[in-house]
Design a protein around this motif. Structure first.
Motif, PDB file in Angstrom:
ATOM      1  N   ILE A 100       0.877  -1.174   0.000  1.00  0.00           N
ATOM      2  CA  ILE A 100       0.000   0.000   0.000  1.00  0.00           C
ATOM      3  C   ILE A 100       0.912   1.221   0.000  1.00  0.00           C
ATOM      4  CG2 ILE A 100      -1.742   1.279   1.330  1.00  0.00           C
ATOM      5  CD1 ILE A 100      -2.876  -1.325   0.211  1.00  0.00           C
ATOM      6  N   PHE A 102      -7.398  -2.061   7.793  1.00  0.00           N
ATOM      7  CA  PHE A 102      -6.065  -2.533   8.163  1.00  0.00           C
ATOM      8  C   PHE A 102      -5.707  -2.052   9.565  1.00  0.00           C
ATOM      9  CE2 PHE A 102      -5.195  -2.619   3.464  1.00  0.00           C
ATOM     10  CZ  PHE A 102      -4.993  -3.977   3.391  1.00  0.00           C
ATOM     11  N   GLU A 105       4.661   0.287   0.570  1.00  0.00           N
ATOM     12  CA  GLU A 105       5.209  -0.523   1.664  1.00  0.00           C
ATOM     13  C   GLU A 105       4.288  -1.697   1.922  1.00  0.00           C
ATOM     14  OE1 GLU A 105       6.243   1.093   5.530  1.00  0.00           O
ATOM     15  OE2 GLU A 105       7.009   2.902   4.558  1.00  0.00           O
ATOM     16  N   GLU A 106       4.859  -2.781   2.385  1.00  0.00           N
ATOM     17  CA  GLU A 106       4.058  -3.969   2.677  1.00  0.00           C
ATOM     18  C   GLU A 106       3.291  -3.764   3.986  1.00  0.00           C
ATOM     19  OE1 GLU A 106       6.353  -7.559   2.660  1.00  0.00           O
ATOM     20  OE2 GLU A 106       4.567  -8.823   2.533  1.00  0.00           O
ATOM     21  N   VAL A 107       2.007  -4.100   3.969  1.00  0.00           N
ATOM     22  CA  VAL A 107       1.209  -4.029   5.201  1.00  0.00           C
ATOM     23  C   VAL A 107       1.293  -5.369   5.933  1.00  0.00           C
ATOM     24  CG1 VAL A 107      -0.390  -2.210   4.480  1.00  0.00           C
ATOM     25  CG2 VAL A 107      -0.896  -4.590   3.894  1.00  0.00           C
ATOM     26  N   SER A 108       0.903  -5.331   7.206  1.00  0.00           N
ATOM     27  CA  SER A 108       0.992  -6.537   8.032  1.00  0.00           C
ATOM     28  C   SER A 108       0.001  -7.604   7.576  1.00  0.00           C
ATOM     29  CB  SER A 108       0.697  -6.185   9.487  1.00  0.00           C
ATOM     30  OG  SER A 108      -0.659  -5.743   9.602  1.00  0.00           O
ATOM     31  N   GLU A 115      -2.922  -1.014  10.432  1.00  0.00           N
ATOM     32  CA  GLU A 115      -1.920   0.055  10.333  1.00  0.00           C
ATOM     33  C   GLU A 115      -2.465   1.446  10.646  1.00  0.00           C
ATOM     34  OE1 GLU A 115      -1.780  -2.599   8.539  1.00  0.00           O
ATOM     35  OE2 GLU A 115       0.327  -3.157   8.487  1.00  0.00           O
ATOM     36  N   GLN A 116      -3.730   1.693  10.237  1.00  0.00           N
ATOM     37  CA  GLN A 116      -4.226   3.075  10.324  1.00  0.00           C
ATOM     38  C   GLN A 116      -5.746   3.080  10.316  1.00  0.00           C
ATOM     39  OE1 GLN A 116      -2.223   6.023   7.703  1.00  0.00           O
ATOM     40  NE2 GLN A 116      -4.236   6.244   6.763  1.00  0.00           N
ATOM     41  N   TRP A 129      -0.646   6.203   5.462  1.00  0.00           N
ATOM     42  CA  TRP A 129      -0.924   5.189   4.440  1.00  0.00           C
ATOM     43  C   TRP A 129      -1.996   5.732   3.517  1.00  0.00           C
ATOM     44  CZ3 TRP A 129       1.828   0.600   4.302  1.00  0.00           C
ATOM     45  CH2 TRP A 129       2.576   0.278   5.441  1.00  0.00           C
ATOM     46  N   ARG A 141       2.515   4.736   0.858  1.00  0.00           N
ATOM     47  CA  ARG A 141       2.656   5.434   2.129  1.00  0.00           C
ATOM     48  C   ARG A 141       3.467   6.706   1.921  1.00  0.00           C
ATOM     49  NH1 ARG A 141       4.996   2.906   7.804  1.00  0.00           N
ATOM     50  NH2 ARG A 141       3.855   4.378   9.115  1.00  0.00           N
ATOM     51  N   TYR A 188      -9.861  -1.655   2.693  1.00  0.00           N
ATOM     52  CA  TYR A 188      -9.516  -2.393   1.480  1.00  0.00           C
ATOM     53  C   TYR A 188     -10.639  -3.378   1.181  1.00  0.00           C
ATOM     54  CZ  TYR A 188      -6.452  -5.210  -1.538  1.00  0.00           C
ATOM     55  OH  TYR A 188      -5.882  -5.883  -2.586  1.00  0.00           O
TER      56      TYR A 188
END
Ligand SMILES: [Zn+2]
Length: 154
Positions: A39, A101, A67-70, A103-104, A48, A41, A109
């Motif tokens: 995704i 996600f 960058e790769e997300v978890s 991440e944020q 993100w 960033r 998605y």
């Protein structure tokens, strides 16, 4: 599993000929071909950015990198589509969800939910990334995180 290794732009465009690959999403599709969910960033403020945009909506920076997300997240909302593969085949339920996600907040998605009955999906259900094959390509999908599988299976 297929392993393309590092692939050039031309190959990405060829693999994903059904979509319009452009400057903003080429790293996303290159990632998919390498079985990584990338995704974009912001390189300046860390935001993100999805859907793909050329500029950071927070600080207006053009310094955007994928960058790769978890792959960890939770179901925000979902629906079940009915799919029929041929006129004589039965209708099959295909759950589709907007996944937030980890991440944020609000980084959302759209994807398939697999390894789960449609009636067992619920709001905020913890999910993790997995991959499914459609049309000879691998695509991201999400599956519930079971207590035994918590912490990842890879
Ligand atoms: Zn920014």
């Amino acid at each position: 599993m297929r392993n393309y290794g590092p692939i050039d732009d031309f190959t990405v465009i060829e693999l994903y000929s059904d979509v319009q690959v452009n400057r903003d999403n080429v790293e996303y599709y290159r990632g998919l071909a390498e079985r990584k969910l990338l995704i974009n960033r912001c390189g300046d403020c860390g935001t993100w950015i999805y859907p793909h945009r050329p500029i950071c909506p927070e600080c207006w920076s053009w310094n955007i990198k994928a960058e790769e997300v978890s792959g960890l997240g939770s179901v925000f909302m979902w629906t079940t589509l009915m799919q029929q593969r041929s006129p004589s085949a039965p209708h099959e339920p295909v759950p589709v969800a907007a996944v937030d996600f980890a991440e944020q907040k609000g980084l959302r998605y759209l994807s398939r939910i697999v390894n789960c009955r449609p009636e067992d999906i619920y709001h905020d259900m913890p999910v993790q990334l997995t991959w499914i094959e459609i049309g000879n390509l691998e695509w991201p999908a999400f599956e519930p995180i079971s207590d035994s599988g918590r912490g990842g299976t890879r």
